[in-house]
Design a protein around this motif. Sequence first.
Motif, PDB file in Angstrom:
ATOM      1  N   UNK A  80       0.628  -1.331   0.072  1.00  0.00           N
ATOM      2  CA  UNK A  80       0.258   0.016   0.278  1.00  0.00           C
ATOM      3  C   UNK A  80       0.816   1.039   0.439  1.00  0.00           C
ATOM      4  N   UNK A  81       1.864   1.364  -0.036  1.00  0.00           N
ATOM      5  CA  UNK A  81       3.074   1.968  -0.191  1.00  0.00           C
ATOM      6  C   UNK A  81       3.055   3.369  -1.178  1.00  0.00           C
ATOM      7  N   UNK A  82       2.348   3.194  -2.284  1.00  0.00           N
ATOM      8  CA  UNK A  82       1.767   4.170  -3.026  1.00  0.00           C
ATOM      9  C   UNK A  82       0.843   5.027  -2.939  1.00  0.00           C
ATOM     10  N   UNK A  83      -0.521   4.670  -2.245  1.00  0.00           N
ATOM     11  CA  UNK A  83      -0.958   4.792  -1.264  1.00  0.00           C
ATOM     12  C   UNK A  83      -1.077   5.325  -0.575  1.00  0.00           C
ATOM     13  N   UNK A  84      -0.633   4.766   1.114  1.00  0.00           N
ATOM     14  CA  UNK A  84      -0.014   5.598   1.972  1.00  0.00           C
ATOM     15  C   UNK A  84       1.271   6.649   1.362  1.00  0.00           C
ATOM     16  N   UNK A  85       1.678   7.499   0.499  1.00  0.00           N
ATOM     17  CA  UNK A  85       2.727   8.348   0.471  1.00  0.00           C
ATOM     18  C   UNK A  85       1.610   9.531  -0.307  1.00  0.00           C
ATOM     19  N   UNK A  86       0.902   9.502  -1.264  1.00  0.00           N
ATOM     20  CA  UNK A  86       0.181  10.002  -1.468  1.00  0.00           C
ATOM     21  C   UNK A  86      -0.781  10.833   0.146  1.00  0.00           C
ATOM     22  N   UNK A  87      -1.433  10.172   1.099  1.00  0.00           N
ATOM     23  CA  UNK A  87      -2.076  10.435   1.428  1.00  0.00           C
ATOM     24  C   UNK A  87      -1.173  11.140   2.559  1.00  0.00           C
ATOM     25  N   UNK A  88       0.280  10.735   3.038  1.00  0.00           N
ATOM     26  CA  UNK A  88       0.834  11.787   3.346  1.00  0.00           C
ATOM     27  C   UNK A  88       1.103  13.074   2.591  1.00  0.00           C
ATOM     28  N   UNK A  89       0.785  13.281   1.304  1.00  0.00           N
ATOM     29  CA  UNK A  89       1.656  14.188   0.421  1.00  0.00           C
ATOM     30  C   UNK A  89      -0.023  15.071   1.589  1.00  0.00           C
ATOM     31  N   UNK A  90      -0.657  14.288   0.792  1.00  0.00           N
ATOM     32  CA  UNK A  90      -2.352  15.223   1.466  1.00  0.00           C
ATOM     33  C   UNK A  90      -2.510  15.664   2.688  1.00  0.00           C
ATOM     34  N   UNK A  91      -1.507  15.112   3.285  1.00  0.00           N
ATOM     35  CA  UNK A  91      -1.786  15.722   5.226  1.00  0.00           C
ATOM     36  C   UNK A  91      -0.130  16.599   5.559  1.00  0.00           C
ATOM     37  N   UNK A 104       0.331  13.739  11.805  1.00  0.00           N
ATOM     38  CA  UNK A 104       0.361  13.061  10.260  1.00  0.00           C
ATOM     39  C   UNK A 104       0.860  12.575   9.772  1.00  0.00           C
ATOM     40  N   UNK A 105       1.045  13.691   8.268  1.00  0.00           N
ATOM     41  CA  UNK A 105       1.758  13.185   7.482  1.00  0.00           C
ATOM     42  C   UNK A 105       3.332  12.906   7.467  1.00  0.00           C
ATOM     43  N   UNK A 106       3.983  12.390   9.359  1.00  0.00           N
ATOM     44  CA  UNK A 106       5.122  12.124   9.738  1.00  0.00           C
ATOM     45  C   UNK A 106       4.860  10.494   9.411  1.00  0.00           C
ATOM     46  N   UNK A 107       3.400  10.470  10.532  1.00  0.00           N
ATOM     47  CA  UNK A 107       3.301   9.192  10.544  1.00  0.00           C
ATOM     48  C   UNK A 107       2.797   8.307   9.028  1.00  0.00           C
ATOM     49  N   UNK A 108       2.644   8.881   8.476  1.00  0.00           N
ATOM     50  CA  UNK A 108       2.415   8.310   7.065  1.00  0.00           C
ATOM     51  C   UNK A 108       3.619   7.641   6.240  1.00  0.00           C
ATOM     52  N   UNK A 109       4.401   8.521   6.667  1.00  0.00           N
ATOM     53  CA  UNK A 109       5.803   8.139   5.837  1.00  0.00           C
ATOM     54  C   UNK A 109       7.178   7.204   6.318  1.00  0.00           C
ATOM     55  N   UNK A 110       6.892   7.212   8.111  1.00  0.00           N
ATOM     56  CA  UNK A 110       7.405   6.154   8.864  1.00  0.00           C
ATOM     57  C   UNK A 110       6.314   4.892   8.916  1.00  0.00           C
ATOM     58  N   UNK A 111       4.792   4.689   8.127  1.00  0.00           N
ATOM     59  CA  UNK A 111       4.773   3.821   7.943  1.00  0.00           C
ATOM     60  C   UNK A 111       4.935   3.267   5.916  1.00  0.00           C
ATOM     61  N   UNK A 112       5.145   3.678   5.143  1.00  0.00           N
ATOM     62  CA  UNK A 112       5.227   3.856   3.910  1.00  0.00           C
ATOM     63  C   UNK A 112       7.058   3.007   3.987  1.00  0.00           C
ATOM     64  N   UNK A 113       8.020   3.762   4.680  1.00  0.00           N
ATOM     65  CA  UNK A 113       9.315   2.437   5.185  1.00  0.00           C
ATOM     66  C   UNK A 113       9.354   1.790   5.717  1.00  0.00           C
ATOM     67  N   UNK A 114       8.711   1.319   6.288  1.00  0.00           N
ATOM     68  CA  UNK A 114       8.177  -0.064   6.650  1.00  0.00           C
ATOM     69  C   UNK A 114       7.653  -0.954   6.350  1.00  0.00           C
ATOM     70  N   UNK A 115       7.073  -0.767   5.604  1.00  0.00           N
ATOM     71  CA  UNK A 115       6.509  -0.927   4.440  1.00  0.00           C
ATOM     72  C   UNK A 115       7.149  -1.919   3.262  1.00  0.00           C
ATOM     73  N   UNK A 116       8.412  -0.845   2.688  1.00  0.00           N
ATOM     74  CA  UNK A 116       9.086  -0.786   1.985  1.00  0.00           C
ATOM     75  C   UNK A 116      10.733  -1.738   1.676  1.00  0.00           C
ATOM     76  N   UNK A 117      10.887  -1.911   3.045  1.00  0.00           N
ATOM     77  CA  UNK A 117      12.626  -1.300   4.047  1.00  0.00           C
ATOM     78  C   UNK A 117      12.269  -2.608   3.576  1.00  0.00           C
TER      79      UNK A 117
END
Length: 831
Positions: free
Chosen positions: A548-559, A567-580
């Motif tokens: 779901x990383x691309x979608x989480x990135x876009x949501x982070x951009x929205x925040x 919340x944006x910071x939390x989203x990008x942290x989630x992206x990093x965890x998914x993509x590691x």
Amino acid sequence: MKLFDKQFGFRNKYAATFLTSIFLSSSFANLPILAASADSSTTQPESKRAENLPTIKRLGITAKTYHLINQGNWQQAREEIEKAADASAFSKQSAWLAFAYFYLGNCAGLSKLSNGLGANQSQSKNEDTAKEMTRVLVLALNDLCQKKVDDAQDILFAFQQIHSVPCDQDTLFNFCLAAVYAKKQDQVTAEKYCAKTLALAPDFAWGYRTDGMLFEKSLNKPTLAIAQYRQALALEPNFSEARDLLVNLLLSRNNFDQAIEVSQQGIKADSHNAANYFRLAQIYIEQWRLKEALKLLDKAIYIAHSESPSTARFHHAKASILRFQGNLPQAILEQQKAVAVSKDKAFELIELAHLNALSENATSAADNLKQALAIDPSNNFAHDKLVEILLAEKRFDLLEGEYARVIALEPKDSNHHVGLARVFIAEGKNDQAIGELKQASQLSETNALAYELLGGIYLEKKEYASAAKEFTKALNISPGSLSNLLALGYAYKKNGDYLQAETALVTAIALKQLNQTTGVVQGSSAPGNQSIGKSPDASATARPDNSSAPLLRELGELFLEEGRFTEASQQFEAVGALNRDQVSPRQQEIDLYLLAKANLLRDRTQAMSGALMEAFDKLPAEVKSTQSQSAVKALLQAGRVQQAQALLDKYKPAQADDYNWLLLEAEIMRAQGALKEARAQALEVASKSKDEALQAHAYVQLALLALANNDTAQARTNITHALEINTKSAVAYSVLARISLLEKNPVAAIEQAKIALEVNPYYAPAYLLLGDVLMLQGDAKNALDTYRKALELHPGFLDVHKSLLAAYKKLGLTREVQQEETAISNIQSRQ
């Protein structure tokens, strides 16, 4: 028919033609099994052997005709009977002629024959039974040909009830009953009559072929089918269709040895028949015995003579072998021979185009396909292949012509208009593309791709409201399209509809997670158009993956755009965890940069600005060029003016009309106190840019510059222009509220600040302003609540902390004052 390997791309048209079985079966009991072999059956001349068959004397046809029927040569059999028979006579030959017409689908000839016999119908009760049977058979077969199956059955039954004994003993009568029941889908009864036919005519090779097809195609009894095909070949070794059926069935059971043996027997039975060599060659091809297959194909071509149309399939097969042997030049030459002699030149030209494409000769391949389309204008396969080649070659002029051709043929096919629109999009002719896509959507309201492409064009034109409408229409047709949900979220975000944007993106994330759980894959309905509808950041960073990383990135951009930095910071942290463990180091660097930007905007500290620059420096060069503006904006927003200036100086292009950079530079100038220079650049953007969003932002900057000069009247004029252009700008309403406050109009200021928060409930500066107005009105308690809301959104916003401290002091909250003073001291030390 499976007489070839699928990898060679042969078509079924080159396998033996299998006519649809008209008979079905139930029992195989009491059928005589002939012992004659293929070898022993060839010891006598065919005509002599046919004369010796026991059935021939009872059938009423010549030995030659019976031999032709037994070989499945119904066309020539028809011609022989027509020569010998009087169409108006009640002879058994007339009945066989009727069956030939029926089998060949010549309903007109059969109707004429039926009318002739019907006109001569005797009214005498003593009419000869044999003649009457002939008339009944012809009439019944005519009804069958006309698809009047029940009428045919009634005619035969009525006669059978009166003359049961001769009917039971007549070969053709029983065979016709089998045909009737087959047409009625009564498979069991049909086979019984076919078996009875063979009991009456144990030398009827065509009957064994038919019964074999019943067992194979309808009853799934391959062993019995094989036995019947072998009986047919024992009677008629040159019965090509029976041999093809037998070989095909053996191959379907992976019995290659017997299939080869049967094919070799065919060559032995008739060594001058090129088709026999071709049959064996096809088996060798399936076994990848390509050298042996080539020798057989050469023999077949030699026997048949290369100029004969029948050799097209031989040249075609040879070309395919040469291709797999890596000899493309010779394969092309061989396929050219197939084109030259084939009756179906369009088919062979398409195959030639494929070979030329493999040889990287796109021009010749395109020419072949255009020739094929000239012969067969409705050939969709050739059209699709031509489009594919022209797209790869970027021959947009020819693509326009090709789509114009198919649109002229099928003007109401919405897909053709969509295809032409995609060509226009590739050429940058968006207005023409819009026309085609609108026409496509009118022709088919369910063509999701038309709406999706329209949405993509409107995104490019920055007409975000129109884009959102089109993506919504596409999603109404294909609700599971993740790319369309992503694009819709982006369109809403850029249009300032943050709530709708978040809804679209959260829906996409939930759908993605559901699909991962259920194993369903749902994506864009626009293959090759995945980049349409993505934000600048998302298009630079997103990559197709199963997370779901691309979608989480876009949501982070929205925040980030809303001001929800935590919340944006939390989203990008989630992206990093998914993509590691899923993406490349390059992608990880991009995600780390996005996280660093969110952290900087949240905390505004020296450490975070340094982390941002460090993450930016690690980005790939091509990503830096697309992210440099966002990095400058983030630094400016965090108050890091010098770093923003340095980054701008490094990446700002030389073009004087790059209005995004000009406006960024104006903001830096304003922060540095160069108000005159800043105003000149902001005014240039406001007056010359055609980007409405950029133009509105330029007027906001002009308003802020006017406020810096204490010119509230000019500030109000500029901010009014900004709001006329963009009614959804929380920033503009917040500035307007500040102007009203300076004009001693706190009521208007409060109203305008609330409008700003209605536009964007997460805009911290609007909460700060509202709190300031409430403080001026002496309402420290409500001001305190407002400041706290701002602080929840923006923990590192120093101005909010200072206003909050003032509210605590006003309310006499000593402990809170001390805590806030400590917090301010810590923030200042980190800045």
